[in-house]
Design an enzyme around this catalytic site. Structure first.
Site, PDB file in Angstrom:
ATOM      1  N   SER A  49      32.028  66.500  81.283  1.00  0.00           N
ATOM      2  CA  SER A  49      33.360  67.029  82.071  1.00  0.00           C
ATOM      3  C   SER A  49      33.794  66.016  83.275  1.00  0.00           C
ATOM      4  CB  SER A  49      33.312  68.389  81.825  1.00  0.00           C
ATOM      5  OG  SER A  49      32.399  68.772  83.007  1.00  0.00           O
ATOM      6  N   ALA A 110      20.441  60.958  79.834  1.00  0.00           N
ATOM      7  CA  ALA A 110      20.824  59.113  80.570  1.00  0.00           C
ATOM      8  C   ALA A 110      19.798  58.292  80.643  1.00  0.00           C
ATOM      9  CB  ALA A 110      22.057  58.624  80.888  1.00  0.00           C
ATOM     10  N   TYR A 223      32.872  59.039  95.081  1.00  0.00           N
ATOM     11  CA  TYR A 223      33.871  59.788  96.787  1.00  0.00           C
ATOM     12  C   TYR A 223      32.990  59.254  97.785  1.00  0.00           C
ATOM     13  CZ  TYR A 223      36.279  63.318  99.014  1.00  0.00           C
ATOM     14  OH  TYR A 223      36.894  64.012  99.542  1.00  0.00           O
ATOM     15  N   TYR A 233      28.920  63.271 103.182  1.00  0.00           N
ATOM     16  CA  TYR A 233      29.523  62.743 102.234  1.00  0.00           C
ATOM     17  C   TYR A 233      28.723  60.944 103.145  1.00  0.00           C
ATOM     18  CZ  TYR A 233      30.861  64.500  97.848  1.00  0.00           C
ATOM     19  OH  TYR A 233      31.394  64.870  96.530  1.00  0.00           O
ATOM     20  N   LEU A 281      38.075  66.883  93.980  1.00  0.00           N
ATOM     21  CA  LEU A 281      38.652  68.251  92.779  1.00  0.00           C
ATOM     22  C   LEU A 281      37.168  68.877  92.317  1.00  0.00           C
ATOM     23  CD1 LEU A 281      40.048  65.261  90.346  1.00  0.00           C
ATOM     24  CD2 LEU A 281      41.316  67.218  91.715  1.00  0.00           C
TER      25      LEU A 281
END
Length: 400
Positions: A49, A110, A223, A233, A281
Protein backbone atom coordinates in the site's frame (compact mmCIF):
# COMPACT_ATOMS: atom_id res chain seq x y z
CA UNK A 1 -19.52 -12.08 5.85
CA UNK A 2 -20.27 -8.44 6.68
CA UNK A 3 -16.90 -6.74 7.10
CA UNK A 4 -16.55 -3.74 9.41
CA UNK A 5 -13.21 -2.17 10.40
CA UNK A 6 -11.49 -3.66 13.43
CA UNK A 7 -9.04 -1.02 14.57
CA UNK A 8 -6.55 -1.75 17.29
CA UNK A 9 -4.45 1.28 18.09
CA UNK A 10 -2.58 2.33 14.96
CA UNK A 11 -3.51 -0.68 12.83
CA UNK A 12 -6.65 -2.12 11.29
CA UNK A 13 -6.52 -5.92 11.55
CA UNK A 14 -8.93 -6.62 8.69
CA UNK A 15 -9.67 -5.25 5.22
CA UNK A 16 -12.63 -4.94 2.87
CA UNK A 17 -12.08 -6.52 -0.58
CA UNK A 18 -14.34 -4.15 -2.52
CA UNK A 19 -12.93 -1.14 -0.71
CA UNK A 20 -9.34 -2.20 -1.42
CA UNK A 21 -10.29 -2.56 -5.08
CA UNK A 22 -11.67 0.97 -5.04
CA UNK A 23 -8.48 2.19 -3.34
CA UNK A 24 -6.51 0.81 -6.29
CA UNK A 25 -9.06 1.88 -8.92
CA UNK A 26 -8.95 5.53 -7.89
CA UNK A 27 -5.16 5.66 -8.16
CA UNK A 28 -5.25 3.81 -11.47
CA UNK A 29 -7.76 6.35 -12.79
CA UNK A 30 -5.47 9.24 -11.84
CA UNK A 31 -2.31 7.60 -13.17
CA UNK A 32 -3.98 6.70 -16.45
CA UNK A 33 -4.36 10.40 -17.23
CA UNK A 34 -0.62 11.02 -16.74
CA UNK A 35 2.38 10.24 -18.91
CA UNK A 36 5.69 8.84 -17.70
CA UNK A 37 8.67 8.24 -19.97
CA UNK A 38 10.26 5.75 -17.63
CA UNK A 39 11.35 2.12 -17.25
CA UNK A 40 9.56 -0.76 -18.92
CA UNK A 41 10.51 -3.45 -16.40
CA UNK A 42 10.24 -2.57 -12.73
CA UNK A 43 10.59 -4.41 -9.44
CA UNK A 44 8.74 -2.90 -6.48
CA UNK A 45 9.88 -4.25 -3.13
CA UNK A 46 7.16 -3.31 -0.66
CA UNK A 47 4.06 -2.96 -2.85
CA UNK A 48 1.35 -3.54 -0.24
CA UNK A 49 0.00 0.00 0.00
CA UNK A 50 1.09 3.61 0.40
CA UNK A 51 4.05 4.80 -1.63
CA UNK A 52 5.11 1.34 -2.78
CA UNK A 53 1.74 0.49 -4.28
CA UNK A 54 1.46 3.97 -5.78
CA UNK A 55 4.84 3.44 -7.44
CA UNK A 56 3.66 0.21 -9.02
CA UNK A 57 0.48 1.84 -10.27
CA UNK A 58 2.29 4.89 -11.66
CA UNK A 59 4.97 2.88 -13.42
CA UNK A 60 2.42 0.62 -15.09
CA UNK A 61 -0.53 2.89 -15.78
CA UNK A 62 1.40 6.07 -16.63
CA UNK A 63 4.50 4.50 -18.14
CA UNK A 64 3.38 1.13 -19.49
CA UNK A 65 5.85 -0.83 -17.37
CA UNK A 66 5.73 -4.54 -16.68
CA UNK A 67 6.00 -4.95 -12.92
CA UNK A 68 6.86 -7.48 -10.27
CA UNK A 69 5.58 -6.59 -6.82
CA UNK A 70 6.87 -7.96 -3.53
CA UNK A 71 4.55 -7.69 -0.54
CA UNK A 72 4.03 -9.55 2.73
CA UNK A 73 0.38 -9.83 3.68
CA UNK A 74 -1.95 -12.33 5.24
CA UNK A 75 -3.86 -14.35 2.66
CA UNK A 76 -7.67 -14.64 3.06
CA UNK A 77 -9.52 -17.58 4.56
CA UNK A 78 -13.20 -18.40 4.90
CA UNK A 79 -13.28 -16.77 8.34
CA UNK A 80 -10.73 -13.98 8.03
CA UNK A 81 -10.05 -11.33 5.45
CA UNK A 82 -6.69 -10.94 3.82
CA UNK A 83 -4.37 -8.10 4.63
CA UNK A 84 -5.13 -5.02 2.54
CA UNK A 85 -1.98 -5.47 0.46
CA UNK A 86 -3.12 -8.90 -0.72
CA UNK A 87 -6.35 -7.44 -2.15
CA UNK A 88 -4.51 -4.39 -3.52
CA UNK A 89 -2.01 -6.38 -5.51
CA UNK A 90 -4.59 -8.87 -6.75
CA UNK A 91 -6.67 -5.99 -8.06
CA UNK A 92 -3.67 -4.27 -9.62
CA UNK A 93 -2.64 -7.45 -11.42
CA UNK A 94 -6.09 -7.82 -12.93
CA UNK A 95 -6.18 -4.22 -14.20
CA UNK A 96 -2.62 -4.29 -15.51
CA UNK A 97 -3.10 -7.57 -17.36
CA UNK A 98 -6.28 -6.20 -18.92
CA UNK A 99 -4.05 -3.56 -20.53
CA UNK A 100 -1.65 -6.15 -21.87
CA UNK A 101 1.00 -5.57 -19.19
CA UNK A 102 2.90 -8.25 -17.34
CA UNK A 103 2.13 -8.08 -13.62
CA UNK A 104 3.24 -10.67 -11.10
CA UNK A 105 3.12 -10.47 -7.31
CA UNK A 106 5.04 -12.47 -4.73
CA UNK A 107 3.71 -12.60 -1.17
CA UNK A 108 6.99 -13.15 0.67
CA UNK A 109 9.11 -11.67 3.46
CA UNK A 110 11.46 -9.33 1.58
CA UNK A 111 14.13 -9.62 4.28
CA UNK A 112 14.71 -13.32 3.62
CA UNK A 113 17.17 -14.91 1.18
CA UNK A 114 14.56 -17.31 -0.19
CA UNK A 115 12.36 -14.33 -1.08
CA UNK A 116 15.20 -12.78 -3.04
CA UNK A 117 15.82 -16.10 -4.79
CA UNK A 118 12.13 -16.43 -5.70
CA UNK A 119 12.03 -12.92 -7.14
CA UNK A 120 15.19 -13.51 -9.17
CA UNK A 121 13.67 -16.68 -10.61
CA UNK A 122 10.47 -14.79 -11.45
CA UNK A 123 12.48 -12.10 -13.25
CA UNK A 124 14.31 -14.72 -15.27
CA UNK A 125 11.03 -16.39 -16.22
CA UNK A 126 9.34 -13.15 -17.28
CA UNK A 127 11.11 -9.87 -18.02
CA UNK A 128 14.68 -11.28 -17.95
CA UNK A 129 16.09 -8.12 -16.34
CA UNK A 130 14.79 -5.01 -14.57
CA UNK A 131 15.36 -1.33 -15.32
CA UNK A 132 14.22 -0.01 -11.94
CA UNK A 133 14.08 -1.29 -8.37
CA UNK A 134 11.85 0.62 -5.96
CA UNK A 135 12.59 -0.18 -2.31
CA UNK A 136 9.66 0.78 -0.08
CA UNK A 137 9.77 -1.65 2.84
CA UNK A 138 8.43 -0.55 6.22
CA UNK A 139 8.40 -3.25 8.87
CA UNK A 140 8.53 -3.23 12.67
CA UNK A 141 10.95 -6.15 12.89
CA UNK A 142 13.28 -8.31 10.85
CA UNK A 143 14.49 -11.88 11.14
CA UNK A 144 18.11 -12.44 10.12
CA UNK A 145 18.47 -16.12 9.30
CA UNK A 146 22.28 -16.12 9.30
CA UNK A 147 22.17 -15.05 12.96
CA UNK A 148 18.93 -16.87 13.83
CA UNK A 149 17.88 -13.63 15.49
CA UNK A 150 14.95 -11.22 15.44
CA UNK A 151 15.58 -7.47 15.45
CA UNK A 152 12.80 -5.06 16.47
CA UNK A 153 12.79 -1.36 15.69
CA UNK A 154 11.82 1.19 18.31
CA UNK A 155 10.56 4.74 18.02
CA UNK A 156 12.58 6.55 20.67
CA UNK A 157 14.66 9.71 20.99
CA UNK A 158 18.42 9.57 21.50
CA UNK A 159 20.32 11.30 24.29
CA UNK A 160 17.29 12.36 26.28
CA UNK A 161 13.65 11.52 26.76
CA UNK A 162 10.82 13.16 24.87
CA UNK A 163 7.48 14.52 26.04
CA UNK A 164 5.02 15.99 23.58
CA UNK A 165 1.58 16.04 22.07
CA UNK A 166 -0.05 13.28 20.12
CA UNK A 167 -3.56 12.12 19.41
CA UNK A 168 -5.42 9.01 20.45
CA UNK A 169 -6.82 8.10 17.05
CA UNK A 170 -9.37 5.68 18.54
CA UNK A 171 -10.92 8.31 20.80
CA UNK A 172 -10.05 11.40 18.78
CA UNK A 173 -8.46 13.06 21.80
CA UNK A 174 -5.28 15.02 22.35
CA UNK A 175 -2.95 13.43 24.87
CA UNK A 176 0.64 13.60 26.05
CA UNK A 177 3.16 11.01 24.98
CA UNK A 178 6.36 10.35 26.90
CA UNK A 179 9.21 8.35 25.40
CA UNK A 180 12.34 7.19 27.17
CA UNK A 181 15.66 7.62 25.44
CA UNK A 182 16.90 4.64 23.45
CA UNK A 183 19.89 2.59 24.50
CA UNK A 184 22.58 1.51 22.04
CA UNK A 185 21.09 -1.94 21.51
CA UNK A 186 17.76 -0.40 20.52
CA UNK A 187 19.48 2.06 18.18
CA UNK A 188 21.42 -0.73 16.49
CA UNK A 189 18.31 -2.90 16.13
CA UNK A 190 16.34 -0.03 14.56
CA UNK A 191 19.12 0.56 12.03
CA UNK A 192 19.14 -3.17 11.28
CA UNK A 193 15.41 -3.11 10.51
CA UNK A 194 14.94 0.33 8.98
CA UNK A 195 18.37 1.21 7.59
CA UNK A 196 19.80 0.42 4.19
CA UNK A 197 21.30 -3.04 4.70
CA UNK A 198 18.46 -5.01 3.13
CA UNK A 199 18.21 -2.60 0.19
CA UNK A 200 21.90 -3.16 -0.50
CA UNK A 201 21.49 -6.92 -0.15
CA UNK A 202 18.71 -6.86 -2.75
CA UNK A 203 20.86 -4.96 -5.24
CA UNK A 204 23.81 -7.27 -4.61
CA UNK A 205 21.64 -10.37 -5.11
CA UNK A 206 20.09 -9.01 -8.30
CA UNK A 207 23.49 -7.96 -9.61
CA UNK A 208 25.06 -11.36 -8.85
CA UNK A 209 22.16 -13.06 -10.66
CA UNK A 210 22.74 -10.86 -13.72
CA UNK A 211 19.16 -9.55 -13.81
CA UNK A 212 19.97 -5.82 -13.70
CA UNK A 213 19.58 -4.18 -17.10
CA UNK A 214 22.11 -1.66 -18.40
CA UNK A 215 21.18 1.75 -17.06
CA UNK A 216 19.28 0.25 -14.14
CA UNK A 217 18.22 2.69 -11.43
CA UNK A 218 17.00 2.20 -7.89
CA UNK A 219 15.24 4.44 -5.39
CA UNK A 220 14.31 4.16 -1.72
CA UNK A 221 11.82 6.49 -0.06
CA UNK A 222 12.19 8.41 3.15
CA UNK A 223 10.71 11.26 5.18
CA UNK A 224 12.62 14.07 6.87
CA UNK A 225 10.12 16.67 8.09
CA UNK A 226 10.79 19.82 10.07
CA UNK A 227 11.01 21.13 13.63
CA UNK A 228 7.86 19.51 15.08
CA UNK A 229 8.73 16.01 13.93
CA UNK A 230 12.49 16.18 14.48
CA UNK A 231 12.45 14.75 18.03
CA UNK A 232 11.03 11.57 16.46
CA UNK A 233 12.53 11.64 12.96
CA UNK A 234 15.85 13.40 13.36
CA UNK A 235 17.31 13.15 16.85
CA UNK A 236 15.96 9.64 17.27
CA UNK A 237 16.38 6.00 16.37
CA UNK A 238 14.64 6.51 13.04
CA UNK A 239 17.08 9.31 12.32
CA UNK A 240 20.00 6.92 12.76
CA UNK A 241 18.35 4.49 10.34
CA UNK A 242 17.98 7.29 7.82
CA UNK A 243 21.66 8.19 8.15
CA UNK A 244 22.44 4.56 7.38
CA UNK A 245 20.22 4.84 4.31
CA UNK A 246 22.28 7.81 3.11
CA UNK A 247 25.48 5.77 3.48
CA UNK A 248 23.90 2.86 1.64
CA UNK A 249 22.96 4.88 -1.43
CA UNK A 250 26.64 5.71 -1.93
CA UNK A 251 27.59 2.04 -1.73
CA UNK A 252 24.86 1.07 -4.20
CA UNK A 253 25.94 3.76 -6.64
CA UNK A 254 29.48 2.43 -6.52
CA UNK A 255 28.25 -1.10 -7.14
CA UNK A 256 25.98 -0.17 -10.03
CA UNK A 257 28.52 2.03 -11.77
CA UNK A 258 31.33 -0.49 -11.42
CA UNK A 259 29.15 -3.14 -13.01
CA UNK A 260 26.26 -2.71 -15.39
CA UNK A 261 24.43 0.20 -13.82
CA UNK A 262 26.01 3.19 -15.57
CA UNK A 263 23.34 5.28 -17.23
CA UNK A 264 23.01 5.01 -20.95
CA UNK A 265 24.37 8.55 -21.34
CA UNK A 266 27.70 7.14 -20.23
CA UNK A 267 28.35 10.10 -17.95
CA UNK A 268 30.06 8.73 -14.87
CA UNK A 269 28.87 11.64 -12.74
CA UNK A 270 25.27 10.50 -13.16
CA UNK A 271 23.79 8.59 -10.27
CA UNK A 272 21.95 5.29 -10.47
CA UNK A 273 20.74 5.06 -6.86
CA UNK A 274 18.60 7.69 -5.20
CA UNK A 275 16.76 8.48 -2.03
CA UNK A 276 13.41 10.16 -2.60
CA UNK A 277 12.14 12.44 0.16
CA UNK A 278 8.35 12.51 0.29
CA UNK A 279 5.81 14.53 2.25
CA UNK A 280 4.01 13.35 5.37
CA UNK A 281 0.93 11.29 4.53
CA UNK A 282 -1.23 8.71 6.24
CA UNK A 283 0.39 5.33 5.69
CA UNK A 284 0.47 2.15 7.74
CA UNK A 285 3.95 3.10 8.97
CA UNK A 286 3.32 6.79 9.76
CA UNK A 287 0.21 5.87 11.77
CA UNK A 288 2.44 3.96 14.20
CA UNK A 289 4.76 6.88 14.96
CA UNK A 290 3.99 9.09 17.98
CA UNK A 291 3.35 12.76 17.13
CA UNK A 292 2.73 12.02 13.43
CA UNK A 293 -1.07 11.49 13.49
CA UNK A 294 -1.58 14.91 15.08
CA UNK A 295 1.05 16.58 12.90
CA UNK A 296 -0.45 15.08 9.74
CA UNK A 297 -3.96 16.15 10.79
CA UNK A 298 -2.76 19.74 11.15
CA UNK A 299 -0.69 19.56 7.96
CA UNK A 300 -3.64 18.25 5.95
CA UNK A 301 -5.80 21.13 7.10
CA UNK A 302 -3.22 23.80 6.27
CA UNK A 303 -2.14 22.35 2.91
CA UNK A 304 -5.73 21.76 1.78
CA UNK A 305 -6.59 25.35 2.69
CA UNK A 306 -3.59 26.55 0.68
CA UNK A 307 -4.32 24.20 -2.23
CA UNK A 308 -0.97 22.38 -2.07
CA UNK A 309 -2.00 19.00 -0.66
CA UNK A 310 -0.98 15.86 -2.57
CA UNK A 311 -1.67 12.19 -1.95
CA UNK A 312 0.56 9.17 -2.53
CA UNK A 313 -0.09 8.79 -6.24
CA UNK A 314 0.45 12.51 -6.93
CA UNK A 315 3.72 12.54 -4.98
CA UNK A 316 5.05 9.42 -6.67
CA UNK A 317 4.19 10.58 -10.16
CA UNK A 318 5.89 13.88 -9.49
CA UNK A 319 9.11 12.31 -8.21
CA UNK A 320 9.20 9.88 -11.13
CA UNK A 321 8.42 12.34 -13.91
CA UNK A 322 10.42 15.33 -12.65
CA UNK A 323 13.20 13.61 -10.73
CA UNK A 324 14.10 10.01 -11.41
CA UNK A 325 13.14 10.29 -15.09
CA UNK A 326 13.32 14.04 -15.51
CA UNK A 327 15.50 17.01 -14.64
CA UNK A 328 13.05 19.33 -12.95
CA UNK A 329 13.11 18.06 -9.37
CA UNK A 330 14.65 19.80 -6.38
CA UNK A 331 17.75 18.08 -4.98
CA UNK A 332 19.35 18.74 -1.62
CA UNK A 333 23.05 18.87 -0.78
CA UNK A 334 23.11 15.09 -0.26
CA UNK A 335 21.67 14.50 -3.73
CA UNK A 336 18.28 13.34 -2.48
CA UNK A 337 15.28 13.96 -4.73
CA UNK A 338 12.84 16.23 -2.88
CA UNK A 339 9.11 16.50 -3.49
CA UNK A 340 8.32 17.57 0.08
CA UNK A 341 8.97 21.24 -0.69
CA UNK A 342 5.33 22.32 -0.39
CA UNK A 343 5.12 20.87 3.13
CA UNK A 344 8.29 22.66 4.19
CA UNK A 345 7.47 26.17 3.04
CA UNK A 346 7.64 28.81 5.74
CA UNK A 347 3.98 29.62 5.16
CA UNK A 348 2.87 26.04 5.82
CA UNK A 349 5.23 25.25 8.69
CA UNK A 350 4.60 28.49 10.59
CA UNK A 351 0.84 27.93 10.41
CA UNK A 352 1.15 24.29 11.50
CA UNK A 353 3.34 25.37 14.44
CA UNK A 354 0.87 28.10 15.40
CA UNK A 355 -1.99 25.60 15.46
CA UNK A 356 0.16 23.02 17.24
CA UNK A 357 0.52 25.41 20.18
CA UNK A 358 -3.24 26.11 20.29
CA UNK A 359 -4.64 22.64 19.61
CA UNK A 360 -6.92 21.11 22.24
CA UNK A 361 -9.78 18.64 22.42
CA UNK A 362 -12.21 21.53 22.14
CA UNK A 363 -10.84 22.91 18.86
CA UNK A 364 -9.33 19.73 17.34
CA UNK A 365 -11.79 19.56 14.46
CA UNK A 366 -11.61 23.29 13.76
CA UNK A 367 -7.84 23.61 13.65
CA UNK A 368 -7.00 20.23 12.13
CA UNK A 369 -8.30 17.81 9.54
CA UNK A 370 -8.51 14.88 11.94
CA UNK A 371 -11.55 13.54 10.12
CA UNK A 372 -9.54 13.61 6.89
CA UNK A 373 -6.70 11.78 8.63
CA UNK A 374 -9.04 9.12 9.98
CA UNK A 375 -10.78 8.78 6.62
CA UNK A 376 -7.44 8.27 4.82
CA UNK A 377 -6.37 5.78 7.48
CA UNK A 378 -9.48 3.66 6.97
CA UNK A 379 -9.11 3.87 3.18
CA UNK A 380 -5.78 2.06 3.53
CA UNK A 381 -7.83 -0.99 4.55
CA UNK A 382 -10.69 -0.53 2.13
CA UNK A 383 -13.17 1.28 4.38
CA UNK A 384 -14.97 4.60 4.00
CA UNK A 385 -15.43 4.69 0.24
CA UNK A 386 -18.64 6.13 -1.13
CA UNK A 387 -20.65 3.80 -3.31
CA UNK A 388 -19.68 0.63 -1.42
CA UNK A 389 -22.34 -1.10 0.65
CA UNK A 390 -20.52 -1.99 3.84
CA UNK A 391 -23.62 -3.78 5.14
CA UNK A 392 -23.56 -6.27 2.27
CA UNK A 393 -22.41 -9.85 2.67
CA UNK A 394 -19.09 -10.32 0.85
CA UNK A 395 -16.62 -13.13 0.36
CA UNK A 396 -13.23 -12.74 2.03
CA UNK A 397 -11.81 -14.72 -0.89
CA UNK A 398 -13.06 -12.87 -4.00
CA UNK A 399 -13.97 -14.91 -7.06
CA UNK A 400 -12.02 -12.70 -9.47
Amino acid sequence: MVIKPKVKGFICVNAHPAGCHEYVDQQVSYASECSLNGPKRALIIGSSSGYGLASRIALAMSGGADTIGVHFDRAPSERKTAGAGWYNNQRFERLAKARGLMAESLNVDAFQDDAKAAVIEKIKQTVKAVDLIVYSVAAPRRYVASEDKWYSSVLKPIGRGFKGKTIDTDKGEIKTVELKEADQEEIDATVKVMGGEDWLQWIEALNDADVLADGCKTIAYTYIGDEITWPIYGDATIGQAKKDLDKTVTRINTLLHSNRGRLQTGRSEERSAYIGVLKALVTQSSAAIPVMPLYISLLYKVMKEQGSHEGCIEQILRILTTGLYGDNCQKDSAGRLRVDEHELTEEVQSEVKRRWERISNENLRQLSDFEGYRHDFLKLFGFGFQGIDYEADVEAVPSE
